[in-house]
Design an enzyme around this catalytic site. Sequence first.
Site, PDB file in Angstrom:
ATOM      1  CG  ASP A 102     -40.431 -35.278  18.511  1.00 34.04           C
ATOM      2  OD1 ASP A 102     -41.219 -34.677  18.614  1.00 34.04           O
ATOM      3  OD2 ASP A 102     -40.055 -36.379  19.261  1.00 34.04           O
ATOM      4  CG  ASP A 113     -33.327 -39.867  17.519  1.00 35.60           C
ATOM      5  OD1 ASP A 113     -32.153 -40.305  16.787  1.00 35.60           O
ATOM      6  OD2 ASP A 113     -33.276 -39.983  18.715  1.00 35.60           O
ATOM      7  CG  ASP A 173     -35.722 -34.921  17.703  1.00 38.24           C
ATOM      8  OD1 ASP A 173     -36.160 -35.719  16.641  1.00 38.24           O
ATOM      9  OD2 ASP A 173     -35.587 -35.348  18.928  1.00 38.24           O
ATOM     10  CD  GLU A 183     -39.696 -39.626  16.630  1.00 38.08           C
ATOM     11  OE1 GLU A 183     -40.099 -38.649  15.757  1.00 38.08           O
ATOM     12  OE2 GLU A 183     -38.837 -39.813  17.096  1.00 38.08           O
TER      13      GLU A 183
END
Length: 639
Positions: A502, A506, A504, A429
């Site tokens: 990640d 996103d 999180d 990412e």
Amino acid sequence: MNKETHYTDSDIQVLEGLEAVRKRPGMYIGSTGEKGLHHLVWEIVDNAVDEALAGFCDDIEVIIDKGDIIEVRDDGRGIPTGINEKTGLSTVETIFTVLHAGGKFGGEGYKVSGGLHGVGASVVNALSKWLEVKIYRDGNVYYQRFENGGKPCEPLKIIESCDVERTGSTIRFKPDEEIFKETTVYDYDILYKRLQEIAFLNKGLRINLYDYRLEEKHDSFLYNGGIIEYVQMLNKNKTVLHDDVIYLSGTEDNIFFEVALQYNDGYNSNVYSFTNNINTYEGGMHEDGVKLALTRVINNYGKNAKIFKEKDESLSGEDVREGLTMIISCKHPDPQFEGQTKTKLGNSEVKKIASDVFGNGFERYLMENPNVARIIIEKAMSASRARIAAKKARELIRRKGDLEITAFYGKLTDCKSKNPEDSEIFLVEGDSAGGSAKKGRDYMTQAILPLRGKILNVEKARLDRALSNEEIKTIITAFGTGIGDEFDLNKLRYHKIIIMTDADVDGSHIRVLLLTLFYRFFRPIVEAGHVYAAQPPLYKITHGKTIKYVLDDKEKEEYLATLNPNVKPEIARNKGLGEMNPEELRDTTMAKDTRILKQITVDDLKSADEIFEKLMGEEVEPRREFIEKNAGYVINLDI
Ligand code: 28F
């Protein structure tokens, strides 16, 4: 013969039969794991459903009780209590102690539903620590208890009287933990899903599920619309193209056949078929018959109603199934299950019945509902155009291959090895994490593909549009397998495809988009076990001179407990992959000997199907909420 027991010669044989079940439980219930444990419930529930199919029962209760006990009740006629001629035992005792009782004693055709093995109550008894049965019949409550793998404690007896109106059977049992060594804990969700499915497949049958363990739970299923309501549920979060669920049913040669269908504006096809309440995953004659008839009827209608523009226009099976949600269910007195998992219906006569009941009925429906007919045919025509466009796009990718190769290699940092077996590709990412990954990688075996732009949501797009998305094109080119009918697993260039995002919101969004892409277009790669998720650590703990990375809060607490309290540890929460330097990224997430990978299985994807839909559906707010709530464990990727 002693006083405590009442064994006869035939009892001895009986016990030998049950002993055989205990010796090889897998032969009778598939496995002794969680699946086998739940199979016990299905065997008992099946018998109650049979009683419902015979027309005598409309209420079934399933209770999960404390101590891993299951109780199933029905309000049918009650298992017959008289003496069985062949065994000299009561019918109740016969059913619970003689292997393969069921149909043999009831004459042909009694058993209609039936699990994978159809061996029933005696198998459950054999694999139980104890089992109790109560029959309400003729104003009496009959009772019998079995212990230690199905041994009767005493013969069936009347323990009290009841209202003559009250009839039914109640079975209560505790699975034997010597057999089910892995687990004896029942899973509410597994029972929920299957009992709901049974209720959908048997209109008017009420099924209640109770959980009396820690937190009490209760769900009730009753669908007077049957599979019509099933289709409505499957289409619940979708935009449907016509209001009515189309329903056709009929009986021929004692075989009941029914189909419910409704189109939505999506691009996938969700066709599920059942025979005697068993999901025929591998399809078979009923499914083939309906699919053929669907294609034939729609093509005929398109021609006759002059909706087709070109003279020889025709729609393929795939075209007419785009956006289709369909349930096919048949009840057959003598089903032949074939295939690898015995979930393919082999009875060839069913194909004609499918064609008669569904084909004729659907043809009439289209005639009587020209507006709906037009909507369906236009949907299929647009699918057909997209199919042709996708083919062209694929050819274009192939031909332009050389031109695009420079742009492509600008993105991919390939590994040196050309041996797929030891090659890995990291889908990373963002550019900054991509940069660190490039520096921290093992250049021999690890390729890096940073994903910059938004990955197209393929849940909401067709193949042709997917093929024009830059990121997806790059991924396809990198994998080397091709796509669609040209897909070839042998050409896969990396045997480990590692998603590195990640932990999180996103990150999970990108991960889900990637998994959606794999699910729709590269499923064999997942099936072959090539897809993984990297697990970046959540915390960095510095304690004096030692640095330790830990995956989650649990590991953090465990590690902190081991530390000498004189020196205060410094705990930093990792903000993102992009903020780790190349060495950190290498040591924590990429290096083969220190990283933790989670392999993605098809089961992950299957159960993820619904999550995909929630995440990918049109409605933004529930989606945002869902991602935020599940950021840490969407599809169980994280610990
Ligand atoms: C909680 C689980 O097992 N229910 C059952 C019946 C009813 C009959 C039956 C069952 C006929 C002769 C085999 C009653 N009256 N629930 C259940 N309900 N079995 S199991 O008959 C057994 C067969 O031997 C039943 C008249 N005919 C059938």
